[in-house]
Design a protein around this motif. Structure first.
Motif, short mmCIF file in Angstrom:
data_model
loop_
_atom_site.label_atom_id
_atom_site.label_comp_id
_atom_site.label_asym_id
_atom_site.label_seq_id
_atom_site.Cartn_x
_atom_site.Cartn_y
_atom_site.Cartn_z
N UNK A 125 0.66 -1.43 -0.16
CA UNK A 125 0.03 -0.03 0.00
C UNK A 125 1.07 0.90 -0.38
N UNK A 126 2.21 1.28 0.68
CA UNK A 126 2.62 2.63 0.70
C UNK A 126 3.41 2.56 -0.72
N UNK A 127 4.13 1.28 -1.92
CA UNK A 127 5.55 1.54 -1.90
C UNK A 127 4.59 0.78 -3.64
N UNK A 128 3.84 0.12 -3.67
CA UNK A 128 3.24 -0.62 -5.17
C UNK A 128 1.79 0.06 -5.36
N UNK A 129 1.21 0.38 -4.92
CA UNK A 129 -0.43 0.45 -5.45
C UNK A 129 -0.62 1.51 -6.50
N UNK A 130 -1.24 0.66 -7.65
CA UNK A 130 -1.32 1.69 -8.25
C UNK A 130 -3.15 2.63 -8.28
N UNK A 131 -3.11 3.86 -8.11
CA UNK A 131 -4.76 4.02 -7.66
C UNK A 131 -5.84 4.38 -8.64
#
Length: 245
Positions: free
Chosen positions: A239-245
């Motif tokens: 959630x901090x580094x890899x998520x793409x919203x």
């Protein structure tokens, strides 16, 4: 603490519709079982009560999946995932609030199911069955560590196990997510159950209802506790580094 309470209330409110639907469906299922009992004109015996209990337990398991998935999926359907992600507060704090909201609703559903099942057994089953349920329930006090695992560690681990692949599915926009989800699914659908079966207790259980608690070994509880923290770290990192919203 105020931020945690704010996100907790928010996540609890988001889960109200799905929990109301699940409670209504559960009530309908018990009403149908009661009608069957009236049509038979005789109380349910132990095999019948066992069959109803197993079906309702399976229903509760599926309901658990839907509740946890909905806690994330609804945000993306409403397009408010950015609000959750960009709002003030640490990601870990927001994630813990979501886990807690799921845990509270699952606890409410379990209490609801247990109370309705007791009422159903009282009115629709032979009288000695309810007495047997209470007698075997008291046996749980002989397994305090297993009771903690059953009521706290296992539910929280289950919540994180489901939340992580949901975030992976929604937060990775390329085809790579299917490979990641396949590996994740293999680990937790094949490898994890295999290891759990290998390290379970092999003693004869005293209780016929809560036997799965008695079969839980110390190694299982240690493994689940460690796995809980590993998955919590992995989810927070994603959630901090890899998520793409």
């Amino acid at each position: 603490m105020k931020e945690f309470v704010f996100f907790l209330k928010r996540d609890i409110r988001l889960l109200v519709p799905i929990n109301v639907i699940i409670a209504i469906l559960f009530t309908i299922m018990l009403v149908i079982a009661g009608i069957i009992r009236m049509r038979l004109a005789e109380p349910f015996q132990l095999p019948g009560v066992t069959a109803v209990t197993v079906l309702l337990f399976l229903y509760l398991v599926f309901a658990t999946f839907f509740i946890i998935i909905e806690s994330v999926w609804r945000e993306w359907r409403l397009g408010i995932q950015h609000h959750w992600y960009l709002a003030p507060g640490a990601i870990l704090l927001k994630l813990l609030a979501k886990i807690t909201a799921n845990f509270i609703w699952l606890f409410v559903q379990c209490i609801f199911v247990a109370l309705f099942m007791l009422v159903f057994i009282y009115f629709a089953a032979e009288s000695h069955i309810l007495q047997t349920v209470f007698q075997e329930s008291r046996l749980l006090l002989n397994y305090p560590l297993q009771l903690i695992w059953f009521t706290l560690i296992a539910p929280v681990l289950g919540i994180i196990m489901i939340l992580l692949p949901v975030y992976l599915f929604l937060g990775i926009k390329t085809w790579v997510k299917y490979g990641v989800l396949f590996i994740y699914g293999f680990l937790f659908v094949v490898v994890y159950p295999y290891v759990a079966l290998k390290i379970e207790n092999h003693t004869e259980p005293e209780s016929g209802i809560f036997f799965f608690v008695e079969l839980t070994s110390n190694e299982q509880m240690v493994m689940d506790t460690g796995l809980l923290f590993i998955l919590l770290f992995c989810t927070t990192y994603f959630l901090k580094k890899r998520i793409e919203l």
